[in-house]
Design a protein around this motif. Structure first.
Motif, short mmCIF file in Angstrom:
data_model
loop_
_atom_site.label_atom_id
_atom_site.label_comp_id
_atom_site.label_asym_id
_atom_site.label_seq_id
_atom_site.Cartn_x
_atom_site.Cartn_y
_atom_site.Cartn_z
N SER A 63 3.97 1.60 -1.15
CA SER A 63 4.58 1.74 -2.47
C SER A 63 3.56 2.26 -3.48
O SER A 63 3.88 3.13 -4.31
N LYS A 64 2.36 1.76 -3.40
CA LYS A 64 1.30 2.18 -4.32
C LYS A 64 1.00 3.66 -4.16
O LYS A 64 0.86 4.40 -5.15
N GLU A 65 0.90 4.15 -2.93
CA GLU A 65 0.62 5.56 -2.69
C GLU A 65 1.77 6.43 -3.17
O GLU A 65 1.56 7.51 -3.72
N ARG A 84 1.61 6.55 -6.97
CA ARG A 84 0.49 7.39 -7.38
C ARG A 84 0.81 8.87 -7.19
O ARG A 84 0.55 9.69 -8.06
N ILE A 99 -4.02 2.43 -11.69
CA ILE A 99 -3.62 2.21 -10.29
C ILE A 99 -4.83 2.41 -9.37
O ILE A 99 -5.07 1.60 -8.46
N GLN A 113 0.82 -1.20 0.00
CA GLN A 113 0.00 0.00 0.00
C GLN A 113 0.86 1.26 0.00
O GLN A 113 0.57 2.23 -0.69
N ASP A 127 -2.28 -3.83 -9.45
CA ASP A 127 -1.88 -4.30 -8.13
C ASP A 127 -0.84 -5.42 -8.21
O ASP A 127 0.09 -5.49 -7.39
N MET A 143 2.84 -4.45 -8.32
CA MET A 143 3.50 -3.95 -7.12
C MET A 143 4.36 -4.99 -6.43
O MET A 143 5.19 -4.66 -5.57
#
Length: 306
Positions: free
Chosen positions: A4-6, A9, A53, A2, A59, A62
Motif C-alpha cells: 500500500s505504501k509503494e 508513493r 512517506i 509495504q 507509517d 497506513m
C-alpha cells in the motif's frame, strides 16, 4: 502495508509530475497568479507528503486506509511513552547503593518524529554551523548544519551529513561540494540575530536563488581567494575545508556523509589565542529538535587526556 505504501508513493509521484507540467503550461499561457499559486501550493504539499512517506513519518497512517475507518490523522506525533518493546531493568548505583529504574527503547519500533525527538533530546547540545559554498556557475549558497563532528586531529578531519529537500532534490550544499569540493563552515556567536539568520538560510530555495539575497549581511571575500566561498560576517570563526570523500549511508539512509579536511581557520586573533590556550568560547548550538541557543557551561572539569 509495504505494498500500500509503494502504491501511494507511486500515485503521489504521478500527481507531482502532473502538477509540474500543469504549472509549466499555465505560466506559458499567462494564467492568473491566483491559479498558479494554488497549483504551486498543491505541488509543495504533494512533495511534502512524499517526503514524509519516505522518512516513515506516516507509517501509522497506513493502518487506517479503509474508507469506513473513523480514525482521523493528527499533527501530533503518536505517543512514545510506552513502546511495545520497552523493558524495565534495575542497575545498581555503587555510590548510593540504590536501584535506578532504566527503560530500554528499541529505535526500530519508533516512527520518524518520535525517534528524532528522542535522539536530538539526548545527544546535545550539538554545534551549529552555517555552511558557505559556491557553485561552478558562481552562485553562493548558505545552509545551516547541525551534524558537524570532529573525527580526526591528525589529519584534521570533520564530517557533516547532508540530506535532501522535501521534493527529493539534493541540498545545494551537497551539489556544490560535488562540483568543486570546497566548503566553509562558520561557527556562530550565541545571539538572537544569528539564530534568526540560521533559520532563514536553512529554508529550501530554488537552485538558482542565493540565500544571501534574504540577508542584510553582505558576503565577504575569503582571504584565500575567489575560488573559496565567501565568509559570513559576525561569525566566531570560519573553517575552510576541502572534501576528501562523500559516502553513502548504510541501510538506505537518504543523507550523504561528507568527510572534510580542514585547510585553515579564519578568526580574530583573540579568538585564535583563546582556542589555542584552552579557553571556552561561547557558540550557538542545537538544543533538542528545532531549538537553538547558547552553548551552556556552568562548570567544567580538566581531564588528563581525551
Amino acid at each position: 502495508m509495504q505494498s500500500s505504501k509503494e502504491d501511494i508513493r507511486g500515485f503521489l509521484h504521478l500527481c507531482a509530475k502532473y502538477a509540474e507540467d500543469s504549472l509549466t503550461r499555465k505560466r506559458r499561457r499567462g494564467d492568473s497568479e491566483a491559479e498558479i499559486s494554488s497549483w504551486e501550493n498543491y505541488l509543495k504539499f504533494t512533495q511534502h507528503t512524499i517526503s514524509e512517506i519516505n522518512q516513515g513519518k506516516l507509517d501509522h497512517w497506513m493502518k487506517h486506509l479503509s474508507s469506513d475507518d473513523e480514525w482521523r490523522p493528527s499533527p501530533t506525533p503518536p505517543p512514545t511513552s510506552s513502546p511495545t518493546t520497552s523493558t524495565t531493568t534495575s542497575i545498581s548505583n555503587q555510590d548510593t547503593d540504590k536501584s535506578i529504574a532504566q527503560t530500554m527503547v528499541e529505535l526500530k519500533e519508533l516512527e520518524f518524529m518520535p525517534r528524532k525527538f528522542l535522539i536530538d533530546g539526548l545527544i546535545g547540545p550539538r554545534p551549529l554551523a552555517i555552511a558557505s559554498t559556491k557553485s561552478n556557475a558562481g552562485l553562493n549558497n548558505l545552509a545551516g548544519i547541525t551534524s558537524v563532528c570532529v573525527v580526526s586531529n591528525q589529519p584534521p578531519l570533520l564530517t557533516i551529513s547532508l540530506s535532501q529537500y522535501l521534493d527529493g532534490r539534493p541540498r545545494d550544499t551537497l551539489t556544490n561540494l560535488r562540483e568543486n569540493g570546497k566548503v566553509t563552515l562558520h561557527i556562530l556567536p550565541p545571539t538572537q540575530e544569528m539564530a534568526e539568520i540560521t533559520d532563514v538560510v536553512s529554508k529550501p530555495l530554488p537552485r538558482d536563488v542565493s540565500e544571501w539575497d534574504s540577508l542584510t549581511l553582505s558576503p565577504v571575500e575569503s582571504p584565500s581567494g575567489e575560488c573559496w566561498p565567501p565568509l559570513l560576517p559576525k561569525s566566531v570563526a570560519a573553517f575552510e575545508c576541502q572534501v576528501i570523500e562523500i559516502l553513502d549511508l548504510p541501510k538506505d539512509g537518504v543523507a550523504k556523509l561528507c568527510v572534510l579536511e580542514i585547510e585553515r581557520v579564519i578568526a580574530a586573533e583573540k579568538i585564535i589565542d583563546m582556542a589555542k590556550s584552552g579557553s571556552s568560547i561561547a557558540t550557538l548550538c542545537q538544543h533538542r529538535t528545532l531549538r537553538i541557543g547558547p552553548s551552556p557551561e556552568s562548570w567544567n572539569y580538566l581531564c588528563d587526556i581525551f
